[in-house]
Write a protein that holds these residues in place. Structure first.
Motif: not given
Length: 151
Positions: A93-101
């Protein structure tokens, strides 16, 4: 004699394979038995029988302990001093990332990459396409709920 020599070489080869496996998969702790097997194999090839005489047993055990101790010391020196990283869906919770699908608001067929780990996800609202930066806002069951990060 040939069979015994082959067994001694097998000890050395298995020991080397264990050390190689440890190099590929750190943390498996195969370096200590691998080093010990190599040392014992070499001792056998040198004619030191560690099973039939008292001195052979003492020398074999001492050599194995020294080899294991040196392996541990070398391993400590080479491995980084850091605590192991544990990721759970709640710690994200609170971490960032990116959509891969593609991630949708209703279905959990989407995938996101957070901290180098792929997670099943759904969004807080609209559909998010691959490459969209996201932040984890909560988790449910075995998936995370994400929202788009506005850049």
């Amino acid at each position: 004699m040939v069979l015994e020599t082959n067994l001694y070489f097998a000890l050395i080869i298995i020991g080397a394979l264990l050390i190689l496996y440890e190099a590929i998969n750190p943390g498996f702790f195969a370096a200590v038995p691998g080093t010990t097997m190599i040392v014992l194999g070499i001792m056998f090839l040198m004619g030191i029988d560690v099973f039939n005489t008292v001195w052979g047993v003492i020398l074999g055990v001492a050599s194995a302990l020294i080899a294991a101790s040196l392996s541990v010391l070398l391993y400590r020196r080479l491995s980084p001093e850091q605590l192991p990283t544990t990721l759970s869906r709640d710690s994200l919770i609170g971490r960032e990332g990116k959509v891969i699908r593609e991630v949708g608001g209703e279905e959990v067929f989407g995938k996101v990459l957070i901290a180098g780990v792929e997670w099943s996800a759904r969004s807080t609202g609209r559909v998010l396409s691959p490459g969209t930066p996201v932040r984890v806002v909560s988790s449910e069951g075995v998936h995370v709920i994400v929202e788009e990060v506005q850049l």
